[in-house]
Design an enzyme around this catalytic site. Structure first.
Site, PDB file in Angstrom:
ATOM      1  N   ASP A 202       6.735   5.359  -0.119  1.00 43.18           N
ATOM      2  CA  ASP A 202       6.404   4.613  -1.328  1.00 43.18           C
ATOM      3  C   ASP A 202       4.902   4.317  -1.362  1.00 43.18           C
ATOM      4  O   ASP A 202       4.218   4.384  -0.347  1.00 43.18           O
ATOM      5  CB  ASP A 202       7.235   3.332  -1.453  1.00 43.18           C
ATOM      6  CG  ASP A 202       7.322   2.546  -0.149  1.00 43.18           C
ATOM      7  OD1 ASP A 202       8.374   1.973   0.134  1.00 43.18           O
ATOM      8  OD2 ASP A 202       6.305   2.501   0.603  1.00 43.18           O
TER       9      ASP A 202
ATOM     10  N   ASP B 178       2.364   1.428  -2.324  1.00 44.79           N
ATOM     11  CA  ASP B 178       2.142   0.038  -2.716  1.00 44.79           C
ATOM     12  C   ASP B 178       0.696  -0.135  -3.168  1.00 44.79           C
ATOM     13  O   ASP B 178      -0.203   0.553  -2.690  1.00 44.79           O
ATOM     14  CB  ASP B 178       2.452  -0.896  -1.541  1.00 44.79           C
ATOM     15  CG  ASP B 178       3.923  -0.854  -1.164  1.00 44.79           C
ATOM     16  OD1 ASP B 178       4.755  -0.624  -2.062  1.00 44.79           O
ATOM     17  OD2 ASP B 178       4.236  -1.024   0.027  1.00 44.79           O
TER      18      ASP B 178
ATOM     19  N   ASP C 199      -0.210  -6.716   9.218  1.00 43.82           N
ATOM     20  CA  ASP C 199       0.182  -6.714  10.627  1.00 43.82           C
ATOM     21  C   ASP C 199      -0.731  -5.861  11.517  1.00 43.82           C
ATOM     22  O   ASP C 199      -1.430  -6.377  12.381  1.00 43.82           O
ATOM     23  CB  ASP C 199       1.669  -6.379  10.811  1.00 43.82           C
ATOM     24  CG  ASP C 199       2.131  -5.157  10.021  1.00 43.82           C
ATOM     25  OD1 ASP C 199       1.272  -4.476   9.403  1.00 43.82           O
ATOM     26  OD2 ASP C 199       3.341  -4.875  10.019  1.00 43.82           O
TER      27      ASP C 199
END
Ligand code: ATP
Ligand code: MG
Length: 425
Positions: free
Chosen positions: A55, A57, A133
């Site tokens: 995907d 983003d 992260d």
């Protein structure tokens, strides 16, 4: 603001054509309206690795309302942190406003309705980078300039195939323990080394996963085991003591696997799942749970049977016990746990080879899953391989041959049959 690295197309090699057209059109529309907008996260990382992102983003300086003004097909979702979903029919792209790190606004602010808004603080692009992260997940791609924008050294780490936490790893793991699982997932999936300071704390912090919502861990465990590298994931999770935090019963079963059959079953099953994913075939979480909890259910079934319960009821009791225990760490949506239970219950039906029962069984909508499971058990040494072979063959032959196979498999002495019937009534 510290100066990010700006890596030109000639160095990073991303071809804008590999970004899907709709994602590009969103970036262009937001840029045209005067907002900053970038591709971010896994999409950029995977393009840099030459992989096909699953995907795309987008991160932007526009608020969700502003995104909706530019792109009317936007739906705004979420309460704590509002996100814009830009829809193209049923498919949508997540467009997130740059977000400040948690602690910036940790003054316990609440909205008028008492809802916590401290998560809903918008930030700068740099703040948005450092609240992510891993460094390799914090890269932005600017479609205008075709540059990759790197605040955290992610490009260098990606080149060195290193997974590195942004900031102090211990602090970041405590903030969100799911990051430990994500570390294992990215390292196995992408073949990266976990950098020592990122790696070392995981061994000590696995118990923090006990505080994570079981529904979230369900999603995470599917990402782990439907990644195409399920067996390697399991081994690595066990190495770090994380597997027992997710699947405590399965961990116990692996440790107390005297005959080795269960370990083999898990190994073959996960390899089989990996193969199905590579072939583009569907996989179901029901099967994963059927496999991982099988030893517990099998042992529980024997116990209940020895206590005098009928066979079928014994499986159901054991299944309920296993799920009651499992959902303490990972919640399993009902539709999957029901199917898992059916797979287990149906294992008892393969022994019956009389013609009528066999035909009925073959028509059952769960036959295929139950059969796959039984054959894995046979391969793992739990059943004779001939059992799998018989049920494989019977699906392939014509009606007449089916009848012949069943007759050959059931010694139909009249007396036997009647006495069996009488027992049932
Ligand atoms: P995948 O290929 O599995 O989708 P991804 O990196 O896109 O990998 P997502 O879960 O889709 O992972 O998250 C998108 C991005 O959001 C990540 O790349 C990362 O920058 C950020 N992110 C996700 N989860 C966390 C987390 N627990 N803590 C900090 N940042 C996170
Ligand atoms: Mg993603």
């Amino acid at each position: 603001m510290s100066q990010p690295l700006r890596i030109p197309a000639s160095e990073h090699g991303i071809n804008p054509r590999d970004i899907d057209k709709q994602a590009r059109s969103i970036l262009q529309a937001l840029n045209k309206a005067g907002y900053e907008a970038y591709l971010v996260g896994g999409g950029v990382r995977d393009l840099l690795l030459g992989l096909h992102p699953k995907d795309f983003d987008i991160a932007t300086s526009a608020t969700p309302e502003q995104v909706k003004q530019v792109l009317p097909s936007t739906r705004i979702i979420g309460r704590r942190f509002r996100l814009a979903h830009v829809h193209f029919g049923r498919h949508y792209y997540e467009v997130a406003t740059f977000r400040a790190p948690h602690d910036k606004s940790d003054k316990g602010q609440t909205g008028n309705d008492g809802r916590i808004i401290h998560d809903n603080v918008y930030g700068t692009i740099e703040e948005d980078a450092v609240r992510r992260d891993f460094t390799i997940n914090a890269l932005f791609y600017d479609l205008n300039s075709a540059e990759v924008i790197d605040f955290t050294g992610g490009v260098k780490d990606l080149k060195a195939r290193q997974l590195r936490m942004i900031g102090d790893p211990v602090v970041r793991y405590r903030e969100d323990p799911v990051r430990m699982i994500r570390a294992i997932r990215f390292s196995v999936k992408l073949g990266l080394d976990i950098e020592p300071a990122t790696n070392e704390p995981i061994h000590h912090l696995s118990s923090l996963l006990g505080n994570i919502a079981p529904a979230r861990l369900f999603d995470e465990s599917l990402k782990l085991f439907h990644s195409g590298k399920a067996w390697a994931m399991l081994e690595k999770l066990r190495e770090y003591g994380l597997f027992s935090a997710l699947f405590p019963l399965a961990e116990k079963s692996l440790q107390n696997d005297e005959d080795g059959n269960f370990t083999q079953l898990v190994k073959f099953s996960l390899a089989n799942t990996d193969k199905r994913i590579k072939a583009g075939k569907p996989v179901t979480p029901a099967f994963l749970f059927a496999v991982l909890l099988w030893k517990k259910v099998k042992d529980g079934t024997s116990m209940y049977h020895e206590l005098g319960n009928p066979a079928l009821q014994s499986v159901h009791l054991a299944a309920s016990d296993a799920f009651a225990e499992q959902v303490k760490t990972i919640s399993v949506p009902r539709r999957f746990s029901n199917m898992t239970r059916e797979i287990w219950v149906m294992q008892g039906r393969f022994q019956f080879k009389n013609h009528r029962r066999v035909l009925g069984f073959l028509e059952n909508r769960r036959f295929r899953a139950a059969y796959d499971f039984m054959c894995l058990r046979a391969r793992a040494g739990e059943l004779p391989e001939t059992e799998c072979e018989w049920w494989t063959l019977i699906q392939e032959v014509d009606e007449q041959e089916k009848l012949a196979m069943c007759q050959a498999a059931t010694p139909h002495k009249k007396g036997n049959r009647n006495s069996r019937r009488r027992k049932h009534h």
